[in-house]
Scaffold this active site. Structure first.
Site, PDB file in Angstrom:
ATOM      1  N   HIS A 211      29.905  35.004  41.399  1.00 39.28           N
ATOM      2  CA  HIS A 211      31.218  35.416  41.920  1.00 39.28           C
ATOM      3  C   HIS A 211      31.191  36.944  41.982  1.00 39.28           C
ATOM      4  CE1 HIS A 211      35.793  34.921  42.022  1.00 39.28           C
ATOM      5  NE2 HIS A 211      35.620  36.224  41.905  1.00 39.28           N
ATOM      6  N   CYS A 244      40.681  44.721  43.969  1.00 38.11           N
ATOM      7  CA  CYS A 244      40.155  44.871  42.613  1.00 38.11           C
ATOM      8  C   CYS A 244      41.165  45.684  41.825  1.00 38.11           C
ATOM      9  CB  CYS A 244      38.798  45.580  42.636  1.00 38.11           C
ATOM     10  SG  CYS A 244      38.141  45.819  40.982  1.00 38.11           S
TER      11      CYS A 244
END
Length: 306
Positions: A211, A244
């Site tokens: 991932h 993020c």
């Protein structure tokens, strides 16, 4: 003369856009739009779609419609629809919503664990014992996700033995698959291989997934590096959905269209129609009012227009 490592002939792509991708969106995305997105992705051929998260709406308001989404999607035979379940309350909701797989999560970074959930890694994983047992008792798949396996926003480097330890703990809970996540997108190819090799010493390599976040533009290189050591399951997000939270303005999940373009170029079978994924990416990007961050997706759209 050096020989090229043999790459897997087939990979599974886990589409995480509807959950991991959308959960950070500030504006509420209506359930009907999420349902349409999941249905488009189902038709494109994904064997596994992360569709929901049964966490407290107080913490993740974007996922408050998960029950409605799971009740409304058109389920494709053979596709696994996954839901994130942090506790037994979440598990019960996932079970009621007919999730095929529940996802539990821990961190390879002690500092991250303490900072985010105020407990040690060992304590955090112990909390999932009841969820893991319930999943098995009810015949559901169980997936474990390990965040910050390649680096941490608080402690920096994460030791390889810390990753191995959490993989072993997830394995002992009975996980069917274990995700090794580069949450802040700092890994590079050699480091990725070292981490994946350590994980593979504790768990079957064909049930380990990568991932990768693309914060520093290394996700595709890390995926290729993982392929070289035998990893054949990868997570990605349509249109590159998701940011993020630890790097302002940075992209999050690697874009599914980019991963598919890579796999197609390598002659690796995915079973997924890239054109339908591009369409799904355009659909959700238009709803969000911004351009998709997928390089391949945008190039293919431009090519069509040309």
């Amino acid at each position: 003369m050096s020989t090229q490592p043999e790459l897997p002939k087939k990979v599974k792509i886990v589409e995480v856009g509807p959950r991991d991708g959308l959960q950070n969106e500030k504006e509420a995305v209506p359930a009907a739009v999420k349902v349409a997105l999941v249905d488009r992705l189902s038709r494109a051929g994904f064997l596994n779609i992360e569709a929901a998260s049964f966490v407290s709406p107080k913490w993740v308001p974007q996922m408050a419609t998960s029950t409605e989404v799971m009740a409304s999607i058109t389920r494709r035979e053979g596709t696994i629809y996954s839901a994130l379940t942090p506790n037994m309350q979440g598990f019960e909701a996932a079970l009621a919503s007919r999730a095929d797989e529940v996802v539990i999560f821990g961190s390879a970074s002690e500092a991250f664990s303490q900072k985010n959930i105020n407990c040690s890694i060992a304590e955090s994983i112990a909390r999932f014992e009841s969820v893991a047992r319930a999943a098995k008792d009810n015949g559901l798949r169980l997936r474990g996700s390990i965040s910050c396996a390649f680096g941490c926003p608080y402690q920096g480097e994460v030791p390889l033995d810390a990753v191995a330890d959490v993989v072993a703990r997830m394995r002992d809970l009975g996980c069917d698959e274990i995700d090794i996540a580069d949450t802040i997108g700092v890994s590079t190819a050699r480091k990725t291989q070292a981490v994946m090799q350590v994980a593979a010493q504790e768990f079957h390599v064909d049930r380990i997934s990568g991932h990768f976040h693309d914060t520093y533009g290394q996700a595709l290189a890390n995926i290729y590096a993982s392929l070289e050591v035998g990893v054949s399951i990868f997570h990605s997000s349509v249109a590159g959905l998701g940011g993020c939270p630890y790097a302002k303005g940075a992209t999050g999940n690697v874009a599914t269209e980019d991963v598919l373009f890579l796999m197609n170029g390598l002659g690796i079978e995915t079973g997924i129609d890239i054109d339908q994924v591009v369409d799904a990416g355009q659909f959700i990007s238009q709803h969000l009012g911004r351009k998709a961050t997928s390089r391949a997706g945008n190039a293919l759209v431009a090519k069509r227009a040309g």
